[in-house]
Enzyme design. Structure first.
Site, mmCIF file in Angstrom:
data_model
loop_
_atom_site.group_PDB
_atom_site.id
_atom_site.type_symbol
_atom_site.label_atom_id
_atom_site.label_comp_id
_atom_site.label_asym_id
_atom_site.label_seq_id
_atom_site.Cartn_x
_atom_site.Cartn_y
_atom_site.Cartn_z
ATOM 1 N N SER B 49 11.079 -0.684 6.090
ATOM 2 C CA SER B 49 9.895 -0.011 6.633
ATOM 3 C C SER B 49 9.305 -1.199 7.309
ATOM 4 C CB SER B 49 9.030 0.854 5.968
ATOM 5 O OG SER B 49 8.268 1.473 6.767
ATOM 6 N N GLU B 50 8.448 -1.213 8.669
ATOM 7 C CA GLU B 50 7.923 -2.198 9.209
ATOM 8 C C GLU B 50 6.609 -2.499 8.578
ATOM 9 O OE1 GLU B 50 9.191 0.568 10.529
ATOM 10 O OE2 GLU B 50 9.295 0.054 12.830
ATOM 11 N N ASN B 51 6.086 -1.718 7.650
ATOM 12 C CA ASN B 51 4.703 -2.057 6.934
ATOM 13 C C ASN B 51 5.027 -2.834 5.638
ATOM 14 O OD1 ASN B 51 6.172 0.621 6.222
ATOM 15 N ND2 ASN B 51 4.161 1.550 5.583
ATOM 16 N N GLY B 52 6.277 -3.216 5.604
ATOM 17 C CA GLY B 52 6.470 -4.103 4.415
ATOM 18 C C GLY B 52 7.291 -3.649 3.007
#
Lengths: 223, 229
Positions: B49-52
């Protein structure tokens, strides 16, 4: 020694002037500095440039700063269909928008923090966001020149700080926060808890204290 | 009479079969977001996921949600053993740097060269938003696009040249639609599979560029997923 701990969010942001540029951490409802945002609303600072992934969700997060018309310019990757106050003002031409691909937004801030003035990347080459940007072919690929991105202030959210300003984050609330901490002239952080220096495991500190200027303890506000 | 096409769930089910055990994968909005539900029980895929987050598990059940543990669509999720957290910069280092095995996104148009348009409909209201789409398009090791084969007006979405605002140039490797599976190659678009009941001719009829049709074209395997009614 410089004292970094402030008593309230209002004290921590008291010197933010009209026209300031501010980075705001947070993504997907996690890791937003909502207490600092609320303090900025109370202070009524105007003509802000906001640098953040999105532009709030209804009244939540950055939404209230658009509702109160404190922002005149935005640099974001995904303002969001639920950022209704921003969307209305954007449609009316009252607020400017620079759309930046999300990873390039990160890298431009990282470059600023690292003393790199600009870099070439293939992201967005041939698309409308690369219009008017300098291009060069590298390794056979079209690349565009991206400038470092700094700000006067970064407002960030961490889980815990020590009294020196070392920070640890919680789960996916980390997101943009450690990057922004490196890229602004003054970094202001709100945390759930402050512990004495030496109270955080040095192996897990995600933001070293050199990047942090002010710390305020505040209960996590969800919006 | 129009022959029935696959449902969005069936497209997701077919896409899930492209993801091998142990692979690291980013799923975008739209049909790709349905894929995780179709990973077989004996296969482990580490979703990114792009948020880490790398190693997201299933959605959190009521009572186990944690507002600090959400995916890129703000949905509370769980973690697989071995999952890890990192910054948004590191998350995109993984997408743009080609470190993930597969990235799957939705599409508005794909050209025969693999150009992608998926972030803005011309004339749509609002600011539009890019998110991570351009980073993924620029650097994904293997980009799969899941989408309907045509627009609601039956206009081709697989075109000679994209007319919608571009996300990236020559970035798509595989296209999975409600009619077919296609691979983008240096020679052109190769028809790998067709949906049950369809012929290569049916697919070509609603595809703008000329398809390369091998001697044998497979049929998309779609066990246990409800067909269109």
């Amino acid at each position: 020694m410089k004292q970094k701990i402030y008593n309230s969010a209002d004290d921590a942001i008291a010197d933010v002037p009209d026209g300031a540029s501010i980075m705001f951490g947070g993504f997907g409802g996690a890791g937003f500095p909502n207490n600092l945002i609320q303090a900025l609303l109370r202070k009524g600072t105007r003509d802000l440039t906001a640098i953040s992934n999105n532009c709030g969700t209804g009244d939540g997060e950055l939404g209230i700063l658009f509702k109160s018309k404190q922002v005149k310019r935005v640099i974001a990757s995904f303002p969001g269909p639920k950022s209704n106050y921003f969307q209305d003002q954007f449609a009316a031409g009252e607020v400017e928008l620079e759309l930046v691909p999300q990873g390039i937004l990160c890298e431009r801030m990282r470059a600023q923090g690292a003393g790199i003035y600009a870099f070439f990347s293939p992201v967005g080459a041939g698309t409308e966001i690369a219009a008017r940007k300098e291009e060069r072919v590298l390794n056979g690929k079209r690349c565009v020149l991206e400038a470092a991105l700094g700000a006067d202030f970064a407002f960030i959210k961490a889980y815990r700080a020590d009294t020196l300003g070392n920070l640890v984050y919680r789960k996916a609330a980390r997101n943009f926060n450690p990057i922004m901490a490196t890229a602004a002239a003054t970094t202001i952080v709100e945390v759930d808890e402050i512990v004495p220096a030496g109270g955080l495991d040095p192996e897990v500190i995600a933001t070293p204290f050199v990047f942090v200027d002010r710390v305020v303890q505040a209960k996590t506000l969800r919006s | 009479m129009t022959k029935p096409r696959l449902t969005r769930e069936q497209i997701a089910h077919r896409a899930a079969q492209e993801l091998p055990d142990g692979s690291c994968v980013n799923l975008g909005w739209g049909i790709p977001n349905l894929i995780a539900a179709y990973i077989p029980a004996d296969v482990t895929v580490y979703f990114h996921s792009e948020n880490g987050i790398l190693g997201m598990g299933s959605r959190a059940t009521p009572g186990e949600e944690d507002p600090d543990l959400v995916d890129a669509m703000k949905v509370p999720v769980t973690l697989l053993p071995g999952a890890c957290f990192f910054t948004q910069a590191d998350a995109h280092m993984m997408t743009r740097g080609g470190h993930l095995d597969f990235c799957v996104m939705g599409g508005l148009q794909v050209s025969e060269k693999g150009d992608l348009a998926n972030w803005k409909v011309p004339g749509a209201k609002g600011s539009g938003g890019i998110g991570g789409a351009m980073d993924i398009a620029a650097g994904a090791r293997h980009l799969i696009i899941c989408m309907e084969h045509t627009t609601k007006d039956n206009e081709p979405k697989i075109v000679k040249n994209c007319t919608y605002p571009l996300t990236g140039l020559e970035c798509v490797k595989t296209i999975i639609t409600d009619m077919a599976v296609l691979d983008v190659t240096s020679k052109g678009l190769v028809l790998r599979e067709v949906a049950p009941g369809l012929t290569p001719g049916d697919v070509q009829a609603v595809t703008e560029p000329k398809l390369i049709v091998p001697e044998s074209v497979g049929e998309m395997r779609l066990s246990n997923v409800a067909a269109a009614v």
